[in-house]
Each structure stands twice: as structure tokens, then as C-alpha cells.
Write an enzyme that holds these catalytic residues in place. Structure first.
Site, short mmCIF file in Angstrom:
data_model
loop_
_atom_site.label_atom_id
_atom_site.label_comp_id
_atom_site.label_asym_id
_atom_site.label_seq_id
_atom_site.Cartn_x
_atom_site.Cartn_y
_atom_site.Cartn_z
N ARG A 211 0.84 -1.00 0.44
CA ARG A 211 0.63 -0.39 0.02
C ARG A 211 1.06 1.17 -0.10
O ARG A 211 1.84 1.50 1.59
CB ARG A 211 -0.90 -0.08 1.14
CG ARG A 211 -2.06 -0.93 1.48
CD ARG A 211 -3.09 -1.57 0.42
NE ARG A 211 -3.99 -2.66 0.69
CZ ARG A 211 -4.45 -2.42 1.46
NH1 ARG A 211 -5.28 -1.34 2.39
NH2 ARG A 211 -5.42 -3.36 1.06
N GLU A 213 0.26 3.88 1.30
CA GLU A 213 0.20 4.94 2.27
C GLU A 213 1.31 6.14 1.63
O GLU A 213 2.13 6.25 1.93
CB GLU A 213 -0.11 4.40 3.51
CG GLU A 213 -1.11 2.87 3.48
CD GLU A 213 -2.21 2.60 3.89
OE1 GLU A 213 -2.83 3.92 3.87
OE2 GLU A 213 -2.80 2.28 4.23
N ARG A 219 0.69 3.52 12.92
CA ARG A 219 -0.12 2.11 12.27
C ARG A 219 -0.92 1.41 10.65
O ARG A 219 -1.25 0.40 10.38
CB ARG A 219 -2.31 1.61 12.53
CG ARG A 219 -2.16 3.04 12.27
CD ARG A 219 -3.56 3.87 12.61
NE ARG A 219 -3.91 4.09 13.78
CZ ARG A 219 -5.10 3.46 14.32
NH1 ARG A 219 -6.13 3.45 13.95
NH2 ARG A 219 -5.68 4.11 15.61
N HIS A 220 0.28 2.53 10.02
CA HIS A 220 0.03 1.40 8.49
C HIS A 220 1.66 1.23 8.26
O HIS A 220 2.77 1.77 8.63
CB HIS A 220 -0.34 2.68 8.03
CG HIS A 220 -1.62 3.19 8.29
ND1 HIS A 220 -2.11 4.02 9.00
CD2 HIS A 220 -2.43 2.74 7.75
CE1 HIS A 220 -3.42 4.41 8.98
NE2 HIS A 220 -3.81 3.57 8.11
N GLU A 356 -8.42 -1.13 13.65
CA GLU A 356 -9.57 -1.42 12.84
C GLU A 356 -8.02 -3.26 12.81
O GLU A 356 -7.17 -2.39 12.29
CB GLU A 356 -9.62 -1.12 12.11
CG GLU A 356 -10.55 -2.02 10.63
CD GLU A 356 -10.28 -1.62 9.43
OE1 GLU A 356 -10.19 -0.11 9.23
OE2 GLU A 356 -9.81 -1.72 8.39
N SER A 359 -11.24 -6.07 7.80
CA SER A 359 -12.50 -5.72 6.52
C SER A 359 -12.44 -6.93 6.07
O SER A 359 -12.16 -7.60 5.52
CB SER A 359 -11.98 -4.56 5.65
OG SER A 359 -11.28 -3.16 6.20
N ARG A 407 -1.16 -5.33 12.40
CA ARG A 407 -1.99 -5.36 13.60
C ARG A 407 -3.12 -6.25 14.63
O ARG A 407 -2.82 -6.19 16.26
CB ARG A 407 -3.29 -4.64 12.66
CG ARG A 407 -2.74 -3.66 12.06
CD ARG A 407 -3.77 -2.68 11.83
NE ARG A 407 -3.40 -1.42 11.24
CZ ARG A 407 -5.12 -0.97 10.77
NH1 ARG A 407 -5.52 -0.65 10.52
NH2 ARG A 407 -4.02 0.34 9.77
P1 AMO Z 1 -8.39 -3.25 3.81
O1 AMO Z 1 -7.54 -3.00 3.22
O2 AMO Z 1 -9.44 -3.38 5.00
O3 AMO Z 1 -9.52 -4.54 3.59
O4 AMO Z 1 -7.23 -4.13 4.60
C1 AMO Z 1 -7.78 -5.72 5.25
C2 AMO Z 1 -6.92 -5.35 6.93
O5 AMO Z 1 -5.32 -5.26 6.62
C3 AMO Z 1 -4.37 -4.86 7.43
N1 AMO Z 1 -3.67 -3.59 6.86
C4 AMO Z 1 -2.85 -3.14 7.15
N2 AMO Z 1 -2.25 -3.38 7.43
C5 AMO Z 1 -0.91 -2.20 7.78
N3 AMO Z 1 -0.52 -1.55 7.00
C6 AMO Z 1 -1.45 -0.96 6.27
N4 AMO Z 1 -0.96 -0.21 5.27
C7 AMO Z 1 -2.83 -1.78 6.11
N5 AMO Z 1 -3.82 -1.73 5.33
C8 AMO Z 1 -3.78 -3.30 5.09
C9 AMO Z 1 -5.70 -3.87 8.59
C10 AMO Z 1 -6.54 -3.66 7.69
O6 AMO Z 1 -7.94 -4.00 8.11
N6 AMO Z 1 -9.86 -7.39 0.13
C11 AMO Z 1 -9.99 -5.88 1.49
C12 AMO Z 1 -10.68 -7.19 2.60
C13 AMO Z 1 -11.54 -7.82 2.14
O7 AMO Z 1 -12.21 -8.02 1.93
O8 AMO Z 1 -11.13 -9.70 3.01
C14 AMO Z 1 -8.87 -4.73 2.25
O9 AMO Z 1 -7.83 -5.23 2.11
O10 AMO Z 1 -5.44 -5.00 9.33
#
Ligand code: AMO
Length: 433
Positions: A211, A213, A219-220, A356, A359, A407
Site C-alpha cells: 500500500r 500509504e 499503525r500503517h 481496526e 475488513s 496489527r
Molecule cells: P483493508 O484494506 O481494510 O481490506 O485491509 C484489511 C486489513 O489489512 C490490514 N491493513 C494494513 N496493515 C498495516 N498497514 C497497512 N497499510 C494496511 N492496510 C491494510 C488492516 C486491515 O483491516 N480486500 C479487503 C479485505 C476483504 O474484504 O477481504 C482489504 O484489503 O488490518
């Protein structure tokens, strides 16, 4: 190394070769101690200078801390030794000398900034409490895999180099793929969905997600590990049940198999496996409750994303894991199925009181609706034809979720920064080591 004994296994009466790092040298004059450390713990090596060959004493006591040595000798009981035993050395082999100046102190007596620790991860991981985080992470992945197998899932591995993104265009890392534009995958979303329509039906994957970001937050990560689940003939309630089972299994595995590691982290007494039956609150209820906490200057209205301060205030009030269900369709991605009332979606999030974790949702499996969803989200369905096409050949109703492994480790162990749960984190500044 042939016939090497771990320090934890050295028993009185044994004749052993122990090998590891020089943790400390204590020279008290006539007697001196070398504390040797390996992955299982530490052991004392005793030098009684008068009764021993000079070159043996010299080799043992001239070493710099963190040099790697193999010590052969007899193990004796010694009540005053930290582990109740000590080695009386007969020979010492220096396998790798360490510089006298170390970039960080693996004995942990001198604290180091997180950035210094991450720059010198090898040395940082010589500390028992840091090693413990990664032993726990490994056990977490093992227990999660076992739970998935109990749920009847097949483990899959899907491509990380892809032609299209799924979770929002601005967070994509572009790469060049033989002269064509490609991306690092943000989520195995589309591939895992394609598998529920295959003969596999129920799958999981543990792998990297990328990602881009923009912001550096505690947390990211720009490269994270996602634990993904997807099952045919599941709705969002079934998916939440599976999610809860997997999270609880991770805690149980650690409670059962990581007592020493929890001890090293000072958590042996406080670590608790969460109770089953995580509350399930609707998005509407959640925004009302966040507004009632008074944590936000501007009250939330229907359709808003939940701000961090709001999540935190509600998390404190609830004090345990909880699901947020019935999200507005407009803020969930195209692949999430709407409820009969189009305003509401089947999407859900699993929250730890701090942040969180997951998802998920039931997916749109009806071809025409799926194409409409792409258009509403401003995506070109043609670019996703490899995916949408399969929805014309018998795609069952299905649901699933994605859980961030780091997380989960972070919230479980109360780590302040998600980077502490990754060996070599990737963030805006950090591309090596
Ligand atoms: P989402 O984008 O919410 O959903 O990602 C799911 C979970 O992945 C973790 N996460 C991260 N952890 C750390 N750094 C990040 N940049 C990061 N991005 C995401 C989080 C988050 O809740 N395809 C959907 C999932 C689905 O519907 O099956 C998805 O990617 O814990």
C-alpha cells in the site's frame, strides 16, 4: 555444528560444546565469568585463573562482547550461577570476533531509539524481549493456519505483481513489467474470490500486501502481511463467525505455547484469550455512540469514515473486540454486496479497542450488479475482465475478510508501533535494511 548443545539443555554431569554470543564478561580477579548466550538462553562459563592454562583464560577473557564462540567443557551444578549450572571450559574456539563498538547494546542495558533498532535488526533481535515478539508472531501464524485447516480451507498463493488495483487507485505502487505498467498487489481480493468459484470453494492466504500509504503512522506499513479468508456459500454472518474463531485461535495458540516469550515481555500474567461472542454493532449505532462520547469536535454524520479519535473513544468504552456491521454502501468497495436496502452493505470491520483489524463482507456475485458497482466506483470494468468474466460461469454466493497480521500482533502484545511487529518494515523513509 556437530554435537552442539543448547545452553538450556546443558545438565550437570554432561560434557558439552555450547556455542553462541559473549553476552558479558565479569572479571573478579582470581575468578572470572563469561556469560554465553544462544537462542535458548544463557549459561555461565567459569574461569578459575590459577588452575587453568593461561592461553585458555586469555582467549576467554579478552573477547569483546557479542563475539561468537564455541566452548567445550564439563557442566557442573552451581547454585550461585544464574541458571544453576556452569561450564568449566577445556577449550574455546573463537568463531567470529565482534567489533568493540556496537551500534546498539543487545544486553538491553542501554535503550535505543526504534530507528536505531530497525537499522540494526540483527543485534536488536538478540534481546530476549524482541526475539519473543517474533516467536509469538510465528506461533500466531501457525495457530491461524491450523484453525483455517479445521475450517476446511485450502491454503493458496496468488500473484503479487498485477495489472489492476482493487483497494483505491492512489495507494498503488506502479512497477515496470517488461515495458508494460503493472502494480504491486494491494490485496489478494480478486484472486481469492475467483477461487471460491473453483473447485476449492474455501481458501485462505497469508502473504504480503503493498500500500502506497502517504502518511507515516504507528499503525500503517507500506508492505504488510494480510491473512485472507474467502468461502463459497457463506454470508457476512458466517464470515464473522470464522473471523472470530481465527482471532481466538491465535490468542489460544500463544497462551498455550508461548509462556516463556510472554514472560520475557512481562505479560505472563496479563495475557488473556478474548471471550467468544464479540459484540456486533451496526455502523449507525457506532456513529451515535462515538458522538455521545464527545471525543470529536464535529459530530459524525451518516456516510462518514470513522476517525481515529472516534474509534479510540468507543474502543475504550467497549473494552473488547467488536464488529461494526451494516456500513453505508457508498463507503465500501465495489466487490461488497449491498443489502436489500441499497443504502446498506454487508460489509463489516472487526475492531480491537485500539484500532481496526479486519475488513470483510459478503461479495457481489451477480454479474450485472458487479459491473454496475465498478462503474459507480469510477473503475473501468474492461480492465477487470479476467475477474468479471468468471462471474458469468457459475459464481456462488460468497463472503470473506482480510486481517492484518502485524496489527494482530501489535494489539495482542500492546506494542506502541506496528513496526515493532515486522522484521524489516517498509515505510516512507525506510527501504533498507
Ligand atoms: P483493508 O484494506 O481494510 O481490506 O485491509 C484489511 C486489513 O489489512 C490490514 N491493513 C494494513 N496493515 C498495516 N498497514 C497497512 N497499510 C494496511 N492496510 C491494510 C488492516 C486491515 O483491516 N480486500 C479487503 C479485505 C476483504 O474484504 O477481504 C482489504 O484489503 O488490518
Amino acid at each position: 555444528m556437530e554435537s552442539r548443545t543448547y545452553t538450556a539443555d546443558a545438565a550437570p554431569g554432561d560434557s558439552v560444546t555450547v556455542a553462541g554470543w559473549v553476552h558479558e564478561i565479569r572479571d573478579l580477579g582470581g575468578i572470572a565469568f563469561l556469560i554465553l548466550r544462544d537462542t535458548t538462553g544463557k549459561i555461565q562459563v567459569k574461569f578459575e585463573k590459577d588452575g587453568m592454562a593461561d592461553d585458555l583464560v586469555e582467549t576467554g577473557l579478552d573477547l569483546h562482547r557479542e563475539s561468537v564462540v564455541a566452548v567445550g567443557g564439563d557442566v557442573e551444578e552451581e547454585d550461585r550461577a544464574p541458571t544453576g549450572v556452569e561450564v568449566v571450559p577445556e577449550n574455546i574456539e573463537v568463531l567470529a570476533e565482534a567489533d568493540p563498538e556496537l551500534p546498539l547494546d543487545p544486553s538491553g542495558k542501554v535503550d535505543a531509539e526504534l530507528s536505531t533498532r530497525l537499522d540494526n535488526r540483527t543485534l536488536d533481535l538478540r534481546k530476549a524481549e524482541v526475539q519473543a515478539v517474533f516467536e509469538i508472531r510465528a506461533e500466531l501464524l501457525r495457530s491461524v493456519r491450523e484453525q483455517f485447516r479445521d475450517l476446511g480451507c485450502t491454503e493458496i498463493n496468488t500473484p503479487k505483481i498485477v495489472a489492476t488495483g482493487t483497494e483505491g487507485g492512489t495507494e498503488l505502487f506502479p512497477i515496470t513489467y517488461f515495458g508494460r505498467e503493472a502494480f504491486m498487489n494491494q490485496s489478494p481480493q480478486l484472486f481469492k474470490q475467483l477461487m471460491v468459484g473453483s473447485g476449492l470453494e474455501r481458501v485462505f492466504e497469508i502473504g504480503p500486501i503493498f500500500r502506497a500509504e502517504e502518511h507515516n503512522t504507528p499503525r500503517h506499513l507500506n508492505e504488510a502481511t494480510s491473512i485472507d479468508f474467502e468461502s463459497a456459500f457463506y454470508d457476512e454472518h458466517d464470515a464473522m463467525d470464522a473471523c472470530e474463531a481465527v482471532v481466538i485461535a491465535a490468542y489460544e495458540g500463544i497462551a498455550e505455547n508461548c509462556q516463556d516469550e510472554l514472560e520475557a515481555l512481562g505479560m505472563a500474567d496479563s495475557f488473556e484469550v478474548p471471550d467468544a461472542g464479540f459484540p456486533r454493532l451496526s455502523y449507525e449505532e457506532v456513529i451515535e455512540r462515538i458522538n455521545a462520547t464527545g471525543a470529536l469536535d464535529e459530530p459524525l454524520v451518516w456516510g462518514d469514515d470513522l476517525p481515529t479519535e472516534g474509534e479510540r473513544a468507543l474502543g475504550e468504552e467497549i473494552g473488547e473486540h467488536y464488529f461494526i456491521t451494516e456500513w453505508p454502501s457508498e463507503i465500501k468497495p465495489f466487490y461488497i454486496m449491498d443489502k436489500e436496502d441499497d443504502e446498506l452493505s454487508t460489509g463489516f470491520d472487526l475492531m480491537h479497542p485500539r484500532l481496526e483489524l479486519v475488513s470483510g463482507g459478503q461479495r457481489e456475485h451477480r454479474h450485472d450488479r458487479l459491473i454496475e458497482g465498478f462503474e459507480q466506483q469510477g473503475l473501468e470494468p474492461e480492465a477487470f475482465e479476467y475477474y468479471t468474466k468468471m462471474f458469468r460461469y457459475g459464481m456462488p454466493p460468497h463472503a470473506g475478510w482480510g486481517l492484518g497480521a502485524e496489527r494482530l500482533v501489535m494489539t495482542m502484545l500492546g506494542l506502541d508501533n506496528i513496526r515493532e511487529a515486522v522484521l524489516f518494515p517498509r515505510d516512507r523513509q525506510r527501504l533498507s535494511p
